[in-house]
Design an enzyme around this catalytic site. Structure first.
Site, PDB file in Angstrom:
ATOM      1  CB  CYS A  49      -1.540   6.864   2.477  1.00  0.00           C
ATOM      2  SG  CYS A  49      -2.506   5.648   3.331  1.00  0.00           S
ATOM      3  CD  GLU A  83      -2.780  -0.847   2.513  1.00  0.00           C
ATOM      4  OE1 GLU A  83      -3.175   0.278   2.844  1.00  0.00           O
ATOM      5  OE2 GLU A  83      -2.992  -1.871   3.169  1.00  0.00           O
TER       6      GLU A  83
END
Ligand SMILES: Cc1cc2nc3c(=O)[nH]c(=O)nc-3n(C[C@H](O)[C@H](O)[C@H](O)COP(=O)(O)OP(=O)(O)OC[C@H]3O[C@@H](n4cnc5c(N)ncnc54)[C@H](O)[C@@H]3O)c2cc1C
Length: 1021
Positions: A805, A771
């Site tokens: 993020c 990720e």
């Protein structure tokens, strides 16, 4: 309640009904447009939702074609219960046509009329004729400025100024008003100030929150003091309204604190509200009365049922919190009567303002007051402007002191209020609806709610008892009622509700407790043994680098190899442990994490600079991963029969891959680590876990949690240390089968590259789940609700200093809304409280470390070259890694500020013409992680859902804060490879699927039964 009193209440109720004289409130009269609309709403629930949504968006639509387009989108369905001509114009006319504009004008006129039905005017001067009219009818009033969404301090101060002005305007003209049952120019009914105002406390401070409890009170109090003083000078009455439950305790404490101020402590003309629909209300009322007696206070309690019933149910459901309101209307009604009695019993200290349109509730107050011999001047009755005129007329004819709650404000500000009134009038349980729209018999509506409730509860208990008998013949044993964790459906761990003092206090204690133990010593753990290594490093508090949080022994390359060996050695046994037993370990780990919950969050405040809520949310998410993946493994642990061919048994099942390396980030130091580690473990892999160098202490807590869950030694190996050195050694190790990584794009790509090369001795292709970053955008449509959008944008862009993020770093705004949004956004960002995150009132603190600070500062310089700096808020001191909160305007899509991930509190604002361009800009980066849209156009929502191509799109809410099981999380393009965390596909990546097909035919004979699914772990294939 004695039967004599009950009889008196019914008698009085019937008498009031007689005084209604067959009138009907204008909201239900079908010769009015409002009456017609409400009639359609009550007959068609989906029309009602569309209508309320249209009412909500309407004042924001500045162009006639936008009104026409929205009307088409909301009511375009063929069976909408609208008149034929209107239907025709909606469906057939182009939104820009002259005829459509004519139709729009008529709709706009009707809606404006609808708003004026509930609002007395846009300004104090504008409302004066209405107020005078009320007084001519013998009715007193309380005026309320609408102002529900204050997003900045500038707006809060404006709201305060409006109240000061309101008091002045009313004071100036009051001597000329008609007298209400008193001396000329004297107080109403001989004792009550003529000028009476009601205030929403949330509008006094833009940052009011239950977490910033003390600060919210301090700031709001300072502003209210000015208003209260002006009220004293002019002899006016001031009451604080009560809003949503989360701020109820703040409001009550604020009122008490205000009234203990020497300057106003003896002023008797103030009031507060108690909401009878709240389960806590009796306790709150008793506390207020106790305070009144102790401090010898005199004031008024306005007793209401409560205006936020639907919202409270939704908020509680979303947070998985106990529902704070009663869910049976009889309970609210009975509680109203009980609380009214308690207040009347204390009439020596408090006056009662009975605020209800319900004849039964009113009659009960009248008779209870009479039976307790409460003097007349200790009770008054209140109803809302525009609601229940027949009730108003009946109460007036009955000679009761009646006050009308009269809101003033612009249409836009009035919408939330208006929608609440429409909801209230059309609610199934509404007394007004039952009485005037449905015509239920008086006798039924006058029944004693406590008595009805008692009967209903007895009936329910009987039904339950007979159900149990029907099913089993006996009651089930106690142990059968408490299901094992695996048998309970997954539920998200509820975040702490900071409105409860106990939660705030225990977190404060946890901070003190954890701090007293710092620095903590952290060791690598290999094969179940804590080891000392030759090198060490420290982890410090980003808000104060002098505070050392951990002293950490760092693993080196040799330790990395040993850790992989230990994990390899533990693998066979763990692989063959049945999936359910592995899941059980996760459930035990969840229980252990729950016990440590405050300490785990407090550690994050110190080690990574999260604020209280962010830290708590991280721990909740970690617990969620354990509970969710545990259940997922039970689901996937069963083998699946494949095909139906006779004479063959074919089964699909999953097996773990082997040794998994988990390389975790510091920004969700427990949650993301736990997500990856627990998924790997429950799938049957063994793990070498490397926490981020900035968060090794929080990382070490994983080991503690799994130790408490009795995970066998060697299954989880813990290796803090320098990323580059041991990271590479782990990723390239031939015995490693899988790498789960969350972090930056550069490191993610490097891991992919290293893992793809087959090292000497390796026995397979390594699987990489990575990720990575994001350059996430929120699109703000021309019709967006800015009151909602602005706080959410700020939270998405600057929550945890923008170091998520999922954070919003690009804001794409349609030009029609641009100026309005940018002006309010800037003022709102200026109002955020910045400072060390240990202070519960801080919204944003320091970034993680010196290199993050340097990077953010560098991008701020780039931004200044590329666009216009709209806001740069410096704060903090040299002891922390503080960077300014920065907002840039005039950024173009190709600018570095619009393309590169910064991972800090920097927001780039871009103006676009339309949704087409917004989508082009939004999709125009190499990332595809999260995105957001604020819009109230169903067609735009539909289109953006389809065409804004990101992993997680959020509509009309912020773009951070994914919740396990509800928002499976993860992106694509350069945002990541692999499936979504916290979703149903995640665990499969940690396993290999296998299929075994067996020919079951022997000498022409085969069992014909299709094999049922079974437990993969219990069968050796
Ligand atoms: C002058 C005045 C000032 C007010 N100020 C405030 C204020 O500051 N804050 C505030 O929150 N409210 C306030 N209200 C109350 C609110 O706005 C509603 O008017 C009031 O709740 C409606 O109650 P009723 O007795 O008129 O009608 P009823 O029809 O008898 O009661 C409706 C109420 O019952 C409750 N209810 C509905 N369904 C259920 C259910 N299934 N289970 C349990 N309870 C249910 C809800 O509270 C609903 O509003 C005020 C009301 C008035 C008249």
């Amino acid at each position: 309640m004695t039967s004599a009193l009950e009889q008196a209440i019914r008698r009085t109720g019937l008498w009031l009904y007689q005084l209604l004289e067959e009138e009907s409130p204008s909201v239900f009269r079908k010769d009015y447009w409002l009456g017609k609309v409400l009639d359609w709403c009550m007959r068609d629930e989906s029309f009602k939702i569309q209508m309320f949504r249209f009412v909500d968006v309407f004042p924001n639509l500045s162009r006639p074609e936008s009104v026409a387009r929205h009307f088409q989108e909301y009511f375009g369905r063929a069976d909408a219960p609208l008149p034929a001509a209107l239907q025709w114009s909606i469906r057939l006319l182009p939104p820009g046509s002259f005829a459509a504009k004519l139709a729009v004008n008529s709709i706009a006129g009707n809606l404006t009329e609808m708003a004026t039905h509930f609002l007395a005017g846009a300004s104090p001067e504008g409302a004066l004729p209405v107020l005078r009219g009320l007084r001519s009818d013998g009715l007193a009033f309380t005026v309320a400025h609408l102002g529900e969404a204050v997003v900045s301090e500038a707006e809060a101060l404006e709201y305060q100024a409006r109240y000061l002005d309101l008091l002045d305007v009313l004071h100036r003209v009051q001597a000329h008003w008609p007298t209400i049952l008193g001396q000329p120019e004297g107080p109403d009914w001989g004792h009550s100030p003529r000028v009476n105002v009601s205030i929403k406390t949330t509008a006094m401070y833009s940052q009011m929150s239950p977490l910033a409890f003390d600060r919210s009170i301090a700031v709001a109090k300072e502003r209210l003091l000015l208003i209260f003083r002006r009220a004293m000078e002019t002899g006016a009455f001031v009451s604080l309204d009560m809003e949503q439950y989360s701020l109820k305790n703040v409001t009550l404490a604020l009122y008490r604190s205000l009234m203990e101020e020497p300057a106003i402590r003896d002023y008797p003309h103030t009031g507060i509200v108690i909401q009878a629909y709240l389960r806590d209300s009796e306790q709150d009322l008793n506390a207020v009365l106790h305070w009144a007696k102790r401090h010898r206070k005199r004031f008024t309690i306005r007793l209401v049922k409560g205006a936020y019933w639907d919202s409270e149910l939704i908020w509680a459901g979303q947070n998985n919190w106990r529902i704070p309101v009663y869910t049976n209307k009889l309970q609210t009604d009975a509680n109203f009567e009980r609380l009214a009695r308690i207040i009347l019993e204390h009439h020596e200290w408090v006056q009662l303002a009975c605020a209800s349109h319900n004849i039964r509730s009113i009659a009960c107050v009248m008779e209870t007051a009479s039976s307790l011999r409460v003097p007349d001047h200790r009770v008054e009755y209140q109803i809302l402007y525009g609601m229940g005129e027949p009730v108003r007329n009946a109460l007036r004819k009955a000679g009761l002191p009646l006050r009308i709650y009269t809101p003033i404000g612009e249409m836009i500000q009035g919408m939330a209020y208006l929608v609440r009134r429409l909801l209230e009038n059309t609610a199934n349980e509404s007394f007004l609806r039952k009485s005037f729209a449905e015509g239920l018999p008086k006798e039924e509506l006058l029944r004693n709610p406590a008595e009805d409730l008692r009967k209903a509860e007895m009936q329910e208990a009987d039904d339950e008892r007979s159900e149990i008998h029907d099913e089993a013949g006996i009651c089930p044993p106690a142990e059968a009622q408490s299901a094992a964790p695996a048998e309970k459906a997954f539920e998200n761990e509820p975040a702490w509700d900071w409105s409860h003092a106990a939660n705030r206090e225990s977190f404060k204690d946890a901070l003190t407790r954890v701090r007293s133990r710092l620095p903590l010593r952290v060791h690598p753990v290999i094969g179940g043994r804590r080891i000392k290594t030759g090198s060490s490093f420290t982890s410090s508090n980003p808000n104060n680098v002098h505070e050392i949080v951990g002293e950490v022994f760092a693993g080196g390359v040799a330790d990395a190899r040993r850790a992989v060996e230990a994990a390899s050695a533990a693998f066979p046994l763990w692989r063959d442990t049945p999936p359910n037993d592995r899941a059980e370990i996760l459930f035990k780990a969840a229980a252990a994490a729950r016990k440590l919950r405050h300490d785990l969050a407090a550690l994050q405040v110190f080690e990574v600079g999260k604020n209280w809520s962010e830290a708590d949310a991280d721990v909740c998410e970690a617990i969620d991963f354990l509970e969710y993946y545990g259940r997922e493994m039970i689901r996937l642990g069963a083998y699946r029969p494949m095909g139906k061919a006779p004479g063959e048994s074919s089964r699909l099942f999953y097996e773990p891959r082997g040794v998994a390396v988990v390389i975790a980030p510091w920004n969700f130091p427990l949650a993301i680590s736990m997500g990856m580690v627990s998924a790997a473990i429950v799938a049957g892999n063994t793990v070498v876990y490397k926490p981020a160098s900035q968060s090794p202490v929080v990382g070490s807590m994983l080991v503690r949690i799994f130790d408490e869950a009795r995970l066998p030694a060697g299954v989880l190996n813990f290796l803090p240390g320098p990323g580059g050195e041991i990271g590479d050694a782990l990723v390239t190790h031939p015995d490693v089968a899988l790498i789960a990584f969350t972090g930056s794009r550069d490191v993610g790509l490097r891991i992919n590259e290293l893992a793809a090369r087959a090292a000497e001795g390796s026995r397979g292709v390594k699987n990489v789940i990575a990720e990575m970053g994001g350059k996430n955008a929120i699109i703000v449509d021309a019709d967006a609700d800015l009151d909602e959008a602005i706080p959410q944008i700020l939270h998405s862009a600057f929550g945890y200093q923008g170091q998520k993020c999922s954070a919003c770093s690009r804001l794409i705004v349609l030009e029609e809304n641009y100026e309005r949004l940018v002006t309010r956004l800037k003022a709102a960002a200026e109002s955020l409280r910045l400072g060390p995150t240990e202070d519960p009132a801080s919204f944003m603190g320091a970034v993680i470390d010196a290199s993050a600070k340097e990077k953010v500062l560098h991008y701020i310089e780039i931004g200044k070259e590329e666009g216009q700096i709209l806001l740069e808020r410096h704060f903090g001191d040299a002891a922390g890694h503080y960077v300014p909160l920065a907002i840039f305007a005039d950024i173009h899509p190709e600018h570095r500020l619009a393309q590169e991930e910064i991972f800090g509190p920097v927001l780039a604002v871009m103006k676009v013409r339309d949704i087409e361009e917004a989508l082009r800009v939004a999709n125009g980066t190499p990332y595809a992680l999260t995105g957001g849209l604020f819009s109230r156009s169903p067609a735009t929502i539909e289109r953006v859902s389809r065409e804004f191509r990101v992993g997680n799109l959020y509509i009309n809410r912020g773009c951070t804060g994914a919740i396990v099981g509800r928002h499976p999380f993860g992106g694509f393009k350069f945002s990541g490879v692999g499936s979504k965390a916290g979703g149903p596909d995640y665990l499969q990546q940690f396993m290999v699927p296998r299929n075994v097909a067996e020919n079951t035919m022997r000498r022409g004979f085969a069992p014909m039964e299709t094999p049922k699914s079974g437990r993969a772990g219990k069968h050796r294939h």
